[in-house]
Scaffold this motif. Structure first.
Motif, PDB file in Angstrom:
ATOM      1  N   VAL A  68      31.075 -35.557  59.927  1.00  0.00           N
ATOM      2  CA  VAL A  68      31.030 -35.442  58.463  1.00  0.00           C
ATOM      3  C   VAL A  68      32.292 -36.090  57.905  1.00  0.00           C
ATOM      4  O   VAL A  68      33.400 -35.845  58.407  1.00  0.00           O
ATOM      5  N   ALA A  69      32.139 -36.926  56.892  1.00  0.00           N
ATOM      6  CA  ALA A  69      33.275 -37.626  56.297  1.00  0.00           C
ATOM      7  C   ALA A  69      33.604 -37.035  54.936  1.00  0.00           C
ATOM      8  O   ALA A  69      32.715 -36.644  54.179  1.00  0.00           O
ATOM      9  N   TYR A  70      34.894 -36.984  54.632  1.00  0.00           N
ATOM     10  CA  TYR A  70      35.378 -36.474  53.356  1.00  0.00           C
ATOM     11  C   TYR A  70      36.363 -37.493  52.775  1.00  0.00           C
ATOM     12  O   TYR A  70      37.317 -37.884  53.456  1.00  0.00           O
ATOM     13  N   GLU A  71      36.121 -37.907  51.540  1.00  0.00           N
ATOM     14  CA  GLU A  71      37.030 -38.847  50.885  1.00  0.00           C
ATOM     15  C   GLU A  71      37.962 -38.098  49.949  1.00  0.00           C
ATOM     16  O   GLU A  71      37.536 -37.214  49.204  1.00  0.00           O
ATOM     17  N   MET A  72      39.227 -38.488  49.986  1.00  0.00           N
ATOM     18  CA  MET A  72      40.206 -37.889  49.099  1.00  0.00           C
ATOM     19  C   MET A  72      39.941 -38.347  47.664  1.00  0.00           C
ATOM     20  O   MET A  72      39.484 -39.469  47.423  1.00  0.00           O
ATOM     21  N   GLU A  73      40.216 -37.473  46.715  1.00  0.00           N
ATOM     22  CA  GLU A  73      40.015 -37.783  45.300  1.00  0.00           C
ATOM     23  C   GLU A  73      41.357 -37.819  44.579  1.00  0.00           C
ATOM     24  O   GLU A  73      42.363 -37.329  45.086  1.00  0.00           O
ATOM     25  N   GLY A  74      41.366 -38.386  43.387  1.00  0.00           N
ATOM     26  CA  GLY A  74      42.611 -38.455  42.629  1.00  0.00           C
ATOM     27  C   GLY A  74      42.586 -39.478  41.509  1.00  0.00           C
ATOM     28  O   GLY A  74      43.603 -39.742  40.874  1.00  0.00           O
ATOM     29  N   CYS A  75      41.405 -40.074  41.254  1.00  0.00           N
ATOM     30  CA  CYS A  75      41.295 -41.074  40.193  1.00  0.00           C
ATOM     31  C   CYS A  75      40.829 -40.427  38.889  1.00  0.00           C
ATOM     32  O   CYS A  75      40.042 -39.479  38.907  1.00  0.00           O
ATOM     33  N   PRO A  76      41.290 -40.932  37.748  1.00  0.00           N
ATOM     34  CA  PRO A  76      40.952 -40.315  36.465  1.00  0.00           C
ATOM     35  C   PRO A  76      39.503 -40.505  36.031  1.00  0.00           C
ATOM     36  O   PRO A  76      38.997 -39.744  35.212  1.00  0.00           O
ATOM     37  N   LEU A  77      38.831 -41.541  36.561  1.00  0.00           N
ATOM     38  CA  LEU A  77      37.456 -41.836  36.164  1.00  0.00           C
ATOM     39  C   LEU A  77      36.600 -42.059  37.399  1.00  0.00           C
ATOM     40  O   LEU A  77      37.093 -42.530  38.438  1.00  0.00           O
ATOM     41  N   SER A  78      35.306 -41.753  37.300  1.00  0.00           N
ATOM     42  CA  SER A  78      34.400 -42.047  38.398  1.00  0.00           C
ATOM     43  C   SER A  78      34.221 -43.562  38.517  1.00  0.00           C
ATOM     44  O   SER A  78      34.364 -44.292  37.536  1.00  0.00           O
ATOM     45  N   GLY A  79      33.933 -44.021  39.711  1.00  0.00           N
ATOM     46  CA  GLY A  79      33.755 -45.453  39.928  1.00  0.00           C
ATOM     47  C   GLY A  79      35.023 -46.172  40.318  1.00  0.00           C
ATOM     48  O   GLY A  79      34.990 -47.351  40.674  1.00  0.00           O
ATOM     49  N   LEU A  80      36.170 -45.478  40.273  1.00  0.00           N
ATOM     50  CA  LEU A  80      37.433 -46.055  40.708  1.00  0.00           C
ATOM     51  C   LEU A  80      37.679 -45.685  42.166  1.00  0.00           C
ATOM     52  O   LEU A  80      37.267 -44.624  42.627  1.00  0.00           O
ATOM     53  N   THR A  81      38.351 -46.559  42.900  1.00  0.00           N
ATOM     54  CA  THR A  81      38.665 -46.316  44.307  1.00  0.00           C
ATOM     55  C   THR A  81      40.140 -45.996  44.448  1.00  0.00           C
ATOM     56  O   THR A  81      41.005 -46.717  43.950  1.00  0.00           O
ATOM     57  N   LEU A  82      40.429 -44.926  45.144  1.00  0.00           N
ATOM     58  CA  LEU A  82      41.802 -44.450  45.304  1.00  0.00           C
ATOM     59  C   LEU A  82      42.530 -45.208  46.402  1.00  0.00           C
ATOM     60  O   LEU A  82      41.989 -45.451  47.470  1.00  0.00           O
ATOM     61  N   ASN A  83      43.759 -45.587  46.115  1.00  0.00           N
ATOM     62  CA  ASN A  83      44.700 -46.092  47.121  1.00  0.00           C
ATOM     63  C   ASN A  83      45.896 -45.148  47.095  1.00  0.00           C
ATOM     64  O   ASN A  83      46.828 -45.326  46.322  1.00  0.00           O
TER      65      ASN A  83
END
Length: 215
Positions: A68-83
């Motif tokens: 199972v994969a989990y992606e970290m979140e932290g962007c102000p809007l959906s559709g943006l990719t976090l670095n």
């Protein structure tokens, strides 16, 4: 964090942590490691894998049942990719309005600006993102401009890196004379080689990259 049911593992840049972990412990390892974008967990074996990129359509993977994969979140809007390592979020957009003014205004509406690539990490991340998102080489407008000297949108000066071929020459054969400033275009000459060249700011590529701050 965003949970993704996958049953596969990325082939490259994967860090298998030694020992056995709960999913919460695996998530904390990823949280504590700034370069970690995604963590993958196999409950059956209590294995924890850290991955330094998001999972995209063309990410090279191999089959691994039960992961199972989990992606970290932290962007102000959906559709943006976090670095996470660079502390920014990015998005590649398409336009038929071939001016940098339009691209900059779209980025401003997202609360950001055209991306600045002042570090090798940002360049490498964008290279991988393009290849794994599109599955092929693409040229994209970035936040580099010749106004008053070559500077990034962040205000930092353009300093050539040993990782990228510098082809800036203040000339655009597709629009000569230009009648405007010149803008930087980030491109891939191969799956591993990066280059940056300039285009008239009235004749930008069809793709441009916006970046915003993280939450």
């Amino acid at each position: 964090m965003n949970q993704l049911f996958t049953n596969f593992l990325p082939i490259n840049d994967l860090d298998l942590k030694v020992g056995q972990y709960s999913v919460l412990q695996c998530g904390k390892l990823c949280t504590d490691e700034k370069s970690c974008q995604t963590f993958l967990y196999k409950p059956q074996d209590e294995k924890c894998f850290l991955y330094k990129y998001p999972l995209l359509e063309y990410t090279p993977v191999l089959s691994e049942a039960g992961v199972v994969a989990y992606e970290m979140e932290g962007c102000p809007l959906s559709g943006l990719t976090l670095n996470r390592e660079a502390g920014l979020c990015l998005k590649i957009l398409f336009t038929t309005n071939r001016t940098s003014f339009y691209a900059s205004s779209v980025c401003a509406q997202l609360g950001g600006e055209l991306i600045s690539l002042e570090t090798d990490q940002k360049m490498t991340f964008l290279k991988t993102y393009i290849l794994q998102y599109y599955g092929e080489k693409k040229g994209v407008l970035v936040g580099l401009n010749s106004t008053g000297g070559w500077d990034w949108a962040s205000g930092a000066p353009w300093v050539p890196s040993s990782l990228i071929t510098n082809k800036i020459n203040n000339f655009d054969s597709g629009m000569n004379p230009c009648g405007s400033d010149f803008c930087g275009v980030f491109s891939l000459s191969s799956s591993s080689a990066m280059e940056i060249f300039d285009s008239c700011c009235l004749n930008i590529p069809l793709l441009f990259v916006c970046s915003t701050s993280v939450l």
